[in-house]
Design an enzyme around this catalytic site. Sequence first.
Site, mmCIF file in Angstrom:
data_model
loop_
_atom_site.group_PDB
_atom_site.id
_atom_site.type_symbol
_atom_site.label_atom_id
_atom_site.label_comp_id
_atom_site.label_asym_id
_atom_site.label_seq_id
_atom_site.Cartn_x
_atom_site.Cartn_y
_atom_site.Cartn_z
ATOM 1 C CG ASP A 136 -2.028 -0.969 1.203
ATOM 2 O OD1 ASP A 136 -2.035 -1.818 0.285
ATOM 3 O OD2 ASP A 136 -2.888 -0.907 2.100
ATOM 4 C CG HIS A 192 2.060 0.047 4.442
ATOM 5 N ND1 HIS A 192 1.761 -0.927 5.378
ATOM 6 C CD2 HIS A 192 0.928 0.786 4.269
ATOM 7 C CE1 HIS A 192 0.503 -0.787 5.761
ATOM 8 N NE2 HIS A 192 -0.028 0.243 5.114
#
Length: 270
Positions: free
Chosen positions: A71, A218
Amino acid sequence: MQQGGGNPLHRSCLKWIGIMLAVCLTIPPHAKVRAEKTAPNVVKNRAYYESRGDILWEVPTDKKVVALTFDDGPDATRTALILDLLKQYDAKATFFVLGKKVERYPDLVLREMREGHEIANHTYSHSMNKTKSIPFMMEEIRKTQNIILEVTGQRPRLYRPPGGIYNETLVRESRKEGLLTVMWSWHQDTRDWARPGTYKIVNKVLGNIRNGDIILFHDHVIGSMQTVEALKIIIPALKEQGYKFVTVSDLIQYDERYKSVEHLHPVRRN
């Protein structure tokens, strides 16, 4: 004893009984049927959304397949290093990108696509304030859809809400845009954004791994290389255990609920 009219109270009661009977007789029969058939409120929890195929957390399968997801990128440094690792181990992943980052690093997004990874929507600016309106969130989603389409020639079919915050309306409206809401396996939230330490990230993944997991990472964590260092251990370790790394859309093909869902396939621009 009073003669002729009877007791006034008795006459009044009879009058009201007559009125109530008349009212009851004028109620349409179907109104009563509708009332009897009214179902209690449905609890809209994870089981509800999974049963409808509206939100995906993981895929039940006996196959040793997992989906690595990233992400908040792309990031000029970390995304490139992650792509190098994925290429080294012939692993595929899904990148939930921010529209504003795609505008800044279009070449990285193109590299992700060209190397066989999946590009998915994570809104334009990662706003996860619960007070944000649905029109605001949908504008963030649509804007990102158009930016990704312009850069890659493909319109994403997967969407992940920032912070995992969603509601019934957002799920419904994003589905109208052809987007499936994708979360992650609860036991595979690495919380790498909090910089817990490389080995805590490693232990979280390897200690909880299951077939069909969607693992949350992430590729944009300011001032930290922990995710990259953890992946150097996680990917070869899982590969040694026989796991295959696939995109979320490929993972979905192992789920009977989604096998024939046409809208999950990317749409190419003419």
